[in-house]
Design a protein around this motif. Structure first.
Motif, mmCIF file in Angstrom:
data_model
loop_
_atom_site.group_PDB
_atom_site.id
_atom_site.type_symbol
_atom_site.label_atom_id
_atom_site.label_comp_id
_atom_site.label_asym_id
_atom_site.label_seq_id
_atom_site.Cartn_x
_atom_site.Cartn_y
_atom_site.Cartn_z
ATOM 1 N N ALA A 76 -12.922 60.971 20.110
ATOM 2 C CA ALA A 76 -13.115 61.773 18.907
ATOM 3 C C ALA A 76 -12.102 61.371 17.842
ATOM 4 C CB ALA A 76 -12.975 63.261 19.241
ATOM 5 N N ARG A 77 -12.438 61.631 16.615
ATOM 6 C CA ARG A 77 -11.535 61.300 15.509
ATOM 7 C C ARG A 77 -10.183 61.977 15.725
ATOM 8 N NH1 ARG A 77 -11.980 59.385 10.359
ATOM 9 N NH2 ARG A 77 -10.513 60.190 8.811
ATOM 10 N N GLY A 78 -9.134 61.211 15.597
ATOM 11 C CA GLY A 78 -7.794 61.760 15.760
ATOM 12 C C GLY A 78 -7.328 61.882 17.198
ATOM 13 N N GLN A 79 -8.150 61.410 18.155
ATOM 14 C CA GLN A 79 -7.796 61.559 19.568
ATOM 15 C C GLN A 79 -7.360 60.253 20.233
ATOM 16 O OE1 GLN A 79 -7.637 64.596 21.286
ATOM 17 N NE2 GLN A 79 -7.735 65.217 19.138
ATOM 18 N N ALA A 80 -7.144 59.213 19.466
ATOM 19 C CA ALA A 80 -6.815 57.909 20.060
ATOM 20 C C ALA A 80 -5.544 57.965 20.897
ATOM 21 C CB ALA A 80 -6.674 56.857 18.968
ATOM 22 N N GLN A 81 -4.593 58.807 20.489
ATOM 23 C CA GLN A 81 -3.329 58.846 21.222
ATOM 24 C C GLN A 81 -3.467 59.475 22.600
ATOM 25 O OE1 GLN A 81 -0.619 57.206 20.490
ATOM 26 N NE2 GLN A 81 -1.668 56.434 18.676
ATOM 27 N N THR A 82 -4.562 60.166 22.871
ATOM 28 C CA THR A 82 -4.763 60.683 24.226
ATOM 29 C C THR A 82 -4.943 59.543 25.221
ATOM 30 O OG1 THR A 82 -7.163 60.917 23.947
ATOM 31 C CG2 THR A 82 -5.785 62.827 23.366
ATOM 32 N N PHE A 83 -5.326 58.373 24.715
ATOM 33 C CA PHE A 83 -5.369 57.171 25.538
ATOM 34 C C PHE A 83 -4.141 56.298 25.318
ATOM 35 C CE2 PHE A 83 -6.387 52.575 25.598
ATOM 36 C CZ PHE A 83 -6.535 52.416 26.970
#
Length: 250
Positions: A76-83
């Motif tokens: 989801a948009r803005g969720q890249a840092q969860t990976f």
């Protein structure tokens, strides 16, 4: 703890795989994962070659980080840092790679295109070449180097502060005079956190842009490595203050 050298995929083979696999779906790429390739071999300069069981552990750690972030669903948009943050920390922890080997384009091409071929196009839809080949912006390479320079736990931050976001990482790590020096990189990160703890009325990401630019300016006439810790912190706090003033229009 042993350090390993990793297989390096030669440039022509890497580009051929990139072109060949560009049309494939994630599930098809997942099934193509291998732990070796006939055009990949470790550095001829020697070192302990990574065993296949270690490569399998690296593959599993990357995939676990992706699954925890929602793979195979698009991020989801803005969720890249969860990976990105957990994956970078895991890569640093588990790879035990010789640092000089971590600077090799071929190593990261091998991991991205052969070992976990589904991850690059999932993290960066459209699979731009710069993210798939093992250059500095590669989907995995950039995460290992972040953890090396700023980690080892990229999700860690002082109470009352947030871990660095993508743009903040980029401001440090895509400038080799900053990200290539652990002491300088971590001092910049800590200066940003001190500013956050003191209360910011400007966007932190914009302040990081100001700070990175100002530190680079200082490096043109000042050797930061000659400063002791307290002197470096004092300089960075001054640069933070001038950066905040500039953002306020002062």
């Amino acid at each position: 703890m042993s350090s390993f050298v990793y297989p390096r995929l030669d440039p022509a083979a890497a580009r051929a795989l990139l072109i060949e696999r560009a049309p494939l779906e994630s599930s098809q790429l997942f099934a193509l994962s291998e732990l070796k390739h006939n055009r990949a071999s470790p550095s001829a300069t020697g070192g302990q070659v990574v065993p296949e069981r270690k490569l399998a552990s690296v593959r599993d750690a990357i995939r676990e980080a992706a699954e925890n972030a929602g793979y195979p669903r698009p991020l989801a948009r803005g969720q890249a840092q969860t990976f990105d943050r957990p994956c970078g920390s895991e890569l640093l922890r588990i790879m035990n790679i010789v640092p000089a080997d971590a600077a090799s384009v071929g190593v990261w091409s091998f991991l991205t295109l052969v070992v976990v071929p589904e991850i690059g196009s999932w993290r960066f839809p459209g699979a731009p070449e710069s993210r798939m080949l093992g250059k500095p912006r590669n989907v995995l390479r950039r995460l290992w180097w972040r953890a090396w320079a700023l980690g080892p736990d990229l999700d860690a931050a002082p109470d009352g502060c947030a871990p660095l976001g993508e743009d903040e990482f980029v401001q440090i790590m895509e400038r080799t005079t900053l990200g290539g020096n652990i002491r300088t990189a971590r001092a910049i990160q800590n200066a940003l956190w001190r500013a956050e703890l003191n209360g910011l009325d400007v966007a932190r990401s914009e302040l990081m842009r100001q700070l990175a630019r100002r530190v680079r300016g200082q490096r043109s006439h000042l050797a930061l490595d000659v400063l002791d810790g307290a002197e470096l912190d004092l300089l960075l706090d001054h640069l933070v203050a001038t950066g905040v003033a500039a953002l306020r229009g002062g």
